[in-house]
Design a protein around this motif. Structure first.
Motif, PDB file in Angstrom:
ATOM      1  N   VAL A  77     -27.547  14.140  -3.150  1.00  0.00           N
ATOM      2  CA  VAL A  77     -27.704  13.964  -4.603  1.00  0.00           C
ATOM      3  C   VAL A  77     -28.493  12.698  -4.904  1.00  0.00           C
ATOM      4  O   VAL A  77     -29.448  12.705  -5.695  1.00  0.00           O
ATOM      5  N   ASP A  78     -28.120  11.593  -4.276  1.00  0.00           N
ATOM      6  CA  ASP A  78     -28.816  10.322  -4.517  1.00  0.00           C
ATOM      7  C   ASP A  78     -30.273  10.388  -4.080  1.00  0.00           C
ATOM      8  O   ASP A  78     -31.167   9.881  -4.777  1.00  0.00           O
ATOM      9  N   LEU A 100     -32.133  12.543  -6.744  1.00  0.00           N
ATOM     10  CA  LEU A 100     -32.233  11.874  -8.042  1.00  0.00           C
ATOM     11  C   LEU A 100     -33.183  10.682  -7.984  1.00  0.00           C
ATOM     12  O   LEU A 100     -33.802  10.328  -8.996  1.00  0.00           O
ATOM     13  N   SER A 101     -33.312  10.058  -6.815  1.00  0.00           N
ATOM     14  CA  SER A 101     -34.256   8.949  -6.681  1.00  0.00           C
ATOM     15  C   SER A 101     -35.698   9.438  -6.773  1.00  0.00           C
ATOM     16  O   SER A 101     -36.597   8.674  -7.123  1.00  0.00           O
ATOM     17  N   PRO A 136     -35.177  12.123 -11.590  1.00  0.00           N
ATOM     18  CA  PRO A 136     -33.911  11.943 -12.310  1.00  0.00           C
ATOM     19  C   PRO A 136     -33.403  13.211 -12.982  1.00  0.00           C
ATOM     20  O   PRO A 136     -32.220  13.285 -13.336  1.00  0.00           O
ATOM     21  N   GLU A 137     -34.272  14.200 -13.170  1.00  0.00           N
ATOM     22  CA  GLU A 137     -33.857  15.464 -13.768  1.00  0.00           C
ATOM     23  C   GLU A 137     -33.639  16.552 -12.720  1.00  0.00           C
ATOM     24  O   GLU A 137     -33.572  17.739 -13.051  1.00  0.00           O
ATOM     25  N   GLY A 159     -36.434  20.300  -8.222  1.00  0.00           N
ATOM     26  CA  GLY A 159     -36.870  18.981  -8.651  1.00  0.00           C
ATOM     27  C   GLY A 159     -38.292  18.682  -8.231  1.00  0.00           C
ATOM     28  O   GLY A 159     -38.773  19.170  -7.205  1.00  0.00           O
ATOM     29  N   ASP A 181     -25.369  17.354  -9.302  1.00  0.00           N
ATOM     30  CA  ASP A 181     -26.069  16.460 -10.221  1.00  0.00           C
ATOM     31  C   ASP A 181     -25.299  16.408 -11.545  1.00  0.00           C
ATOM     32  O   ASP A 181     -24.436  17.253 -11.799  1.00  0.00           O
ATOM     33  N   ARG A 185     -24.618  12.259 -20.250  1.00  0.00           N
ATOM     34  CA  ARG A 185     -25.529  11.657 -19.259  1.00  0.00           C
ATOM     35  C   ARG A 185     -26.244  10.448 -19.844  1.00  0.00           C
ATOM     36  O   ARG A 185     -26.445   9.445 -19.160  1.00  0.00           O
ATOM     37  N   ASN A 192     -28.140   9.734 -14.734  1.00  0.00           N
ATOM     38  CA  ASN A 192     -29.280  10.280 -13.975  1.00  0.00           C
ATOM     39  C   ASN A 192     -29.862   9.253 -13.008  1.00  0.00           C
ATOM     40  O   ASN A 192     -31.067   9.014 -12.977  1.00  0.00           O
ATOM     41  N   LYS A 193     -28.991   8.665 -12.230  1.00  0.00           N
ATOM     42  CA  LYS A 193     -29.391   7.632 -11.273  1.00  0.00           C
ATOM     43  C   LYS A 193     -28.740   7.931  -9.924  1.00  0.00           C
ATOM     44  O   LYS A 193     -27.702   8.605  -9.867  1.00  0.00           O
ATOM     45  N   PRO A 194     -29.306   7.419  -8.856  1.00  0.00           N
ATOM     46  CA  PRO A 194     -28.716   7.651  -7.524  1.00  0.00           C
ATOM     47  C   PRO A 194     -27.527   6.730  -7.273  1.00  0.00           C
ATOM     48  O   PRO A 194     -27.588   5.769  -6.512  1.00  0.00           O
TER      49      PRO A 194
END
Length: 403
Positions: A29-30, A33-34, A37-38, A60, A281, A359, A365-367
């Motif tokens: 996930v991290d 998202l890095s 973010p979506e 993504g 997420d 959110r 929306n961050k790692p």
């Protein structure tokens, strides 16, 4: 509420096979998202003897296209994130070694039918990533407003892991479990009646002087973690009650993402909606709505509006607004539960508790998620960008809204 009763909660360490799976899923996930973010992520992990398997749906930019083709280098980054996670936990055993386990990556593109229901389009706001019910809880048992039984169970294992990593307790291996039973008078814990700790250990620490050393060490950790006023000669200890615990982790028992949801939340002190957190997420309300309900509950208790509170939210997949909001202060509220429900609805910064509103307010929306995947998602310090649902910055808004 009963005037006197016993209550018990358990925790498991970062090296427990299910927690290894959770941490791997959240490492993915991290990672994603890095990059975006979506990103949409639903990553499940299986761990067993010398094997880690990933499965699930993703979407993504810079990750994977709709045909299932990986962006350059990303597939290798996924494997590195998995192996680095296992290495950080400390598995270098014959039955499970970060460098040599077999790895399978079965992640594939997200279903287009899910995407069309969840994504914002035209006049339609972003919808919930699934249907379901989510619960949040807070109580004034501890300074972090968590159930004391779970709080101390977590802290015992956190300290043992820190000692293992530092070399202070080299006889410890990564897999461990704890359990704390407290006697309550009214709503307050007054005595620890039983402590259970089972820890994987080095060879020979199941008999003689080495076993005595291990037992003494565990009791010293308990004494450091649990307030002295709760411990006494009547406290019963069960340390490695099966005898030997050399074979552990994924080699001793298969691990799967999402099997420790009560450890992750409130140790049984609150209901649970059934959805797991790790690997998802924050558009998945199983995760984000559970975080906002904890945030609301903690702020309600911190504002002095109740000593204990449970909150429920419910959602339908693809629908942005929650179907229901329920507040129960268990008879401890200083105002009516319906008043608190109405107050929450008045606070505009919460964005109507829609998935996007949650959110945005919590900055999800961050790692930030791998740190959540061991020792509980709640009752942790809101350091930097991590654990923003533990902030108590809604207290003044709640007090104003109920006035």
């Amino acid at each position: 509420m009963r005037s006197s009763y016993l209550f018990t909660s358990e925790s498991v360490s970062e090296g427990h096979p299910d927690k290894v799976a959770d941490q791997i899923s959240d490492a993915i996930v991290d990672l994603f998202l890095s990059k975006d973010p979506e990103a949409r992520i639903a990553c499940e992990t299986l761990t067993t003897t010398q094997l880690v398997v990933l499965a699930g749906e993703i979407r993504g930019k810079g990750i994977m296209d709709e045909a299932g083709n990986w962006a350059p280098g990303v597939k290798d980054e996924v494997e590195k994130a998995v192996r680095d996670t296992v290495k950080r936990i400390g598995y270098e055993q014959d039955g499970f070694h970060w460098e040599s386990f077999r790895f399978e990556n079965n992640l594939h593109p997200q279903s287009a039918h899910i995407a069309q229901g969840v994504d914002a389009s035209g006049n339609k706001d972003e919808g919930a990533g699934d249907q379901g019910i989510m619960f949040g809880y807070a109580a004034n048992d501890t300074p972090d407003l968590m159930p004391a039984t779970l709080y101390y169970s977590h802290k015992i294992l956190e300290q043992m892991a820190a000692d293992r990593h530092s070399g202070k307790a080299p006889f410890l291996e990564p897999d461990a479990k704890s359990q704390v039973t407290l006697r309550y008078e009214g709503s307050k814990p007054v005595a620890a009646t039983a402590i259970v700790v089972s820890t994987q250990h080095g060879k020979g620490y199941d008999e003689g002087e080495k076993e005595a050393e291990l037992h003494a060490y565990v009791k010293s950790v308990v004494a450091d973690v649990i307030p002295a006023a709760l411990l006494s000669d009547e406290t019963v200890y069960h340390i490695n009650p099966t005898g030997s615990f050399e074979i552990g982790g994924p080699d001793g028992d298969a691990g799967v993402t999402g099997r420790k949801i009560i450890v992750d939340t409130y140790g049984g002190a609150s209901p649970h909606g059934g959805g797991a957190f790790s690997g998802k997420d924050p558009t998945k309300v199983d995760r984000s709505a559970a975080y906002i309900t904890r945030y609301l509950a903690k702020n309600i208790v911190a504002a002095g509006l109740a000593q204990r509170v449970t909150i429920q939210l419910a959602y339908a997949i693809g629908v942005s607004k929650p179907l229901s909001l329920y507040v129960d202060t268990h008879g401890t509220g200083t105002v009516g539960d319906d008043v608190i429900e109405a107050a929450i609805g008045k606070i505009e910064k919460l964005g109507g508790l829609t998935p996007r509103g949650i959110r945005t307010h919590l900055g999800l929306n961050k790692p930030i998620y791998q740190k959540t995947a061991a020792y509980g998602h709640f009752g942790r310090k809101a350091e930097g960008d991590f654990f923003p649902w533990e902030r108590t910055d809604l207290v003044d808004d709640l007090k104003a809204a109920v006035a």
